[in-house]
Design an enzyme around this catalytic site. Structure first.
Site, PDB file in Angstrom:
ATOM      1  N   GLY A  13      28.695  33.345  41.148  1.00 37.55           N
ATOM      2  CA  GLY A  13      29.003  31.777  42.013  1.00 37.55           C
ATOM      3  C   GLY A  13      28.580  31.078  41.690  1.00 37.55           C
ATOM      4  O   GLY A  13      29.031  29.177  41.671  1.00 37.55           O
ATOM      5  N   GLY A  16      35.034  30.125  38.614  1.00 42.30           N
ATOM      6  CA  GLY A  16      35.948  30.893  39.367  1.00 42.30           C
ATOM      7  C   GLY A  16      36.329  30.945  40.769  1.00 42.30           C
ATOM      8  O   GLY A  16      35.894  30.013  42.017  1.00 42.30           O
ATOM      9  N   SER A 136      41.325  43.589  42.677  1.00 43.53           N
ATOM     10  CA  SER A 136      42.526  42.710  41.522  1.00 43.53           C
ATOM     11  C   SER A 136      43.951  43.925  41.812  1.00 43.53           C
ATOM     12  O   SER A 136      43.784  45.087  41.954  1.00 43.53           O
ATOM     13  CB  SER A 136      41.620  43.199  40.604  1.00 43.53           C
ATOM     14  OG  SER A 136      42.968  42.770  38.977  1.00 43.53           O
ATOM     15  N   TYR A 149      38.612  48.469  33.361  1.00 43.92           N
ATOM     16  CA  TYR A 149      39.046  47.046  34.575  1.00 43.92           C
ATOM     17  C   TYR A 149      39.444  47.937  35.738  1.00 43.92           C
ATOM     18  O   TYR A 149      39.111  47.555  36.582  1.00 43.92           O
ATOM     19  CB  TYR A 149      39.119  45.761  34.036  1.00 43.92           C
ATOM     20  CG  TYR A 149      39.571  44.495  34.661  1.00 43.92           C
ATOM     21  CD1 TYR A 149      38.723  44.297  34.932  1.00 43.92           C
ATOM     22  CD2 TYR A 149      40.874  44.424  34.856  1.00 43.92           C
ATOM     23  CE1 TYR A 149      38.430  43.469  35.886  1.00 43.92           C
ATOM     24  CE2 TYR A 149      40.895  43.853  36.470  1.00 43.92           C
ATOM     25  CZ  TYR A 149      39.857  42.837  36.618  1.00 43.92           C
ATOM     26  OH  TYR A 149      40.202  41.239  38.002  1.00 43.92           O
TER      27      TYR A 149
HETATM   28  P1  NDP Z   1      35.184  34.117  35.985  1.00 45.48           P
HETATM   29  O1  NDP Z   1      35.254  34.041  34.960  1.00 45.48           O
HETATM   30  O2  NDP Z   1      35.099  32.464  36.504  1.00 45.48           O
HETATM   31  O3  NDP Z   1      33.671  33.941  36.797  1.00 45.48           O
HETATM   32  C1  NDP Z   1      33.016  34.991  36.798  1.00 45.48           C
HETATM   33  C2  NDP Z   1      31.743  34.950  37.169  1.00 45.48           C
HETATM   34  O4  NDP Z   1      31.163  36.866  37.410  1.00 45.48           O
HETATM   35  C3  NDP Z   1      30.924  34.209  36.277  1.00 45.48           C
HETATM   36  O5  NDP Z   1      30.253  33.230  37.133  1.00 45.48           O
HETATM   37  C4  NDP Z   1      29.760  34.670  36.012  1.00 45.48           C
HETATM   38  O6  NDP Z   1      28.640  34.497  35.513  1.00 45.48           O
HETATM   39  C5  NDP Z   1      29.548  36.283  36.845  1.00 45.48           C
HETATM   40  N1  NDP Z   1      29.518  37.754  35.682  1.00 45.48           N
HETATM   41  C6  NDP Z   1      29.757  38.053  35.025  1.00 45.48           C
HETATM   42  N2  NDP Z   1      29.284  39.675  34.587  1.00 45.48           N
HETATM   43  C7  NDP Z   1      27.844  38.626  35.130  1.00 45.48           C
HETATM   44  C8  NDP Z   1      26.825  39.647  35.531  1.00 45.48           C
HETATM   45  N3  NDP Z   1      26.795  41.120  34.631  1.00 45.48           N
HETATM   46  N4  NDP Z   1      26.081  39.222  36.387  1.00 45.48           N
HETATM   47  C9  NDP Z   1      25.904  38.555  36.870  1.00 45.48           C
HETATM   48  N5  NDP Z   1      26.741  37.135  37.284  1.00 45.48           N
HETATM   49  C10 NDP Z   1      27.584  37.925  35.969  1.00 45.48           C
HETATM   50  O7  NDP Z   1      36.121  34.676  36.558  1.00 45.48           O
HETATM   51  P2  NDP Z   1      36.849  34.628  38.020  1.00 45.48           P
HETATM   52  O8  NDP Z   1      36.129  33.613  38.525  1.00 45.48           O
HETATM   53  O9  NDP Z   1      38.461  34.780  38.226  1.00 45.48           O
HETATM   54  O10 NDP Z   1      36.370  36.417  38.455  1.00 45.48           O
HETATM   55  C11 NDP Z   1      35.820  36.027  39.816  1.00 45.48           C
HETATM   56  C12 NDP Z   1      35.989  37.919  40.295  1.00 45.48           C
HETATM   57  O11 NDP Z   1      37.637  38.160  40.839  1.00 45.48           O
HETATM   58  C13 NDP Z   1      35.250  39.052  39.084  1.00 45.48           C
HETATM   59  O12 NDP Z   1      35.316  40.182  40.133  1.00 45.48           O
HETATM   60  C14 NDP Z   1      37.376  39.104  38.658  1.00 45.48           C
HETATM   61  O13 NDP Z   1      37.739  40.541  38.374  1.00 45.48           O
HETATM   62  C15 NDP Z   1      38.038  38.946  39.882  1.00 45.48           C
HETATM   63  N6  NDP Z   1      39.133  38.852  39.153  1.00 45.48           N
HETATM   64  C16 NDP Z   1      39.968  37.742  38.938  1.00 45.48           C
HETATM   65  C17 NDP Z   1      41.365  37.437  38.764  1.00 45.48           C
HETATM   66  C18 NDP Z   1      42.163  36.143  37.965  1.00 45.48           C
HETATM   67  O14 NDP Z   1      43.259  36.128  37.455  1.00 45.48           O
HETATM   68  N7  NDP Z   1      40.746  34.878  37.957  1.00 45.48           N
HETATM   69  C19 NDP Z   1      42.283  38.498  39.297  1.00 45.48           C
HETATM   70  C20 NDP Z   1      41.689  39.630  39.667  1.00 45.48           C
HETATM   71  C21 NDP Z   1      40.540  39.482  39.968  1.00 45.48           C
HETATM   72  P3  NDP Z   1      28.136  34.300  34.090  1.00 45.48           P
HETATM   73  O15 NDP Z   1      29.409  33.388  33.413  1.00 45.48           O
HETATM   74  O16 NDP Z   1      27.109  33.594  34.478  1.00 45.48           O
HETATM   75  O17 NDP Z   1      27.718  35.838  33.854  1.00 45.48           O
END
Ligand code: NDP
Length: 260
Positions: A13, A16, A136, A149
């Site tokens: 949270g 993104g 996705s 993925y």
């Molecule tokens: P961001 O990279 O902006 O956000 C990803 C989030 O996941 C961050 O808040 C990150 O927190 C958290 N995160 C990653 N790994 C971990 C972990 N091991 N434990 C806890 N938190 C974790 O990307 P999006 O907002 O785009 O992604 C959100 C979801 O949307 C994902 O599941 C992604 O696969 C999906 N998605 C996104 C698309 C896009 O085009 N943007 C398209 C399709 C799906 P921190 O940085 O603190 O680790």
């Protein structure tokens, strides 16, 4: 307000789609817990979201951190009504040259992390609650280099159906929101961030040309879909995958690249 008095957990949270959803849920009256790994962006997100939200540092793959998170949530929130298992990473795993550790890390975060988050949240969830998993378009695209993925994003859809079966006696709905290309930091993390600007802009335009609506999605548009699935507006929607992709998977030949 659509979420008055509701308590929500959003993993990932602090960035993104998760952050945009946390903002909308707070605006709609929910108390929101956000998680992530990066303390700096967690602090920034908590400041942005205000008193309606609390941030917790917890890696979805770390058993001990998960345990501490859910102990803290039980103490601070009591019960939950909504879980958005959103945290995820992307990453390249081309067939023939992929290291096992890279492949397993993607599976561990995007698939195992989703299940064990929901597994730990289930006892805290009120009957009648809503679970949403972030999927996705890669469940369908057959994109080269995306085997791990894609496997996780297909996996969460079948997993959502099985969990919906598990939790049906408690009237807990379980759905997937499946984004297409959405403007978030996920696209500039890791190796792709070192690509030259011009190459990146070309890629952005090429992806938009493959989307019938001719553009990328905004995180706020995904947040609105998550709000629909979280709220009573979707009270009879259960075990579905809601595509929020500008038509990329439903009408691919309507994309600008196919127009004369
Ligand atoms: P961001 O990279 O902006 O956000 C990803 C989030 O996941 C961050 O808040 C990150 O927190 C958290 N995160 C990653 N790994 C971990 C972990 N091991 N434990 C806890 N938190 C974790 O990307 P999006 O907002 O785009 O992604 C959100 C979801 O949307 C994902 O599941 C992604 O696969 C999906 N998605 C996104 C698309 C896009 O085009 N943007 C398209 C399709 C799906 P921190 O940085 O603190 O680790």
């Amino acid at each position: 307000m659509k979420l008055s008095g509701k308590k929500a957990l959003i993993t990932g949270g602090n960035s993104g789609i998760g952050l945009a959803t946390a903002k909308l849920f707070v605006e709609q009256g929910a108390q929101v817990a956000i998680t992530g790994r990066d303390q700096k962006t967690l602090d920034e997100a908590a400041a942005l979201l205000g008193p309606g939200a609390r941030a917790y540092r917890a890696d979805v793959t770390n058993r001990e951190e998960r345990k501490q998170l859910f102990e803290a949530l039980a103490k601070d929130f009591g019960k939950l009504d909504i879980v958005f298992a959103n945290a995820g990473i992307s990453g390249s795993t081309p067939t023939g040259s992929t290291d096992e550790a890279v492949f397993e890390n993607i599976i561990n975060i995007n698939l195992n992390g989703v299940f064990f988050t929901i597994n730990a949240a289930a006892p805290l969830l009120n009957d009648g609650g809503s679970i949403i998993i972030n999927g996705s378009v890669h469940n369908y695209l057959g994109a080269p280099g995306y085997a791990a993925y894609a496997a996780t994003k297909g996996g969460v859809v079948s997993m959502a159906r099985a969990i919906a079966g598990d939790l049906a006696p408690r009237n807990i709905r379980v759905n997937v929101v499946a984004p297409g290309a959405t403007k978030t930091p996920i696209w500039t993390r890791g190796a792709s961030s070192s690509a030259p600007d011009e190459a990146r802009q070309k890629r952005v335009a090429a992806i938009a040309a493959g989307i019938p609506l001719g553009r990328w999605g905004e995180p706020e548009e995904l947040a609105k879909a998550a709000l629909f699935l979280a709220s009573d507006d979707s009270s009879y929607v259960n075990a579905v995958e809601l595509m929020v992709d500008g038509g990329a998977t439903g009408a691919p030949f309507g994309a600008p690249m196919f127009r004369q």
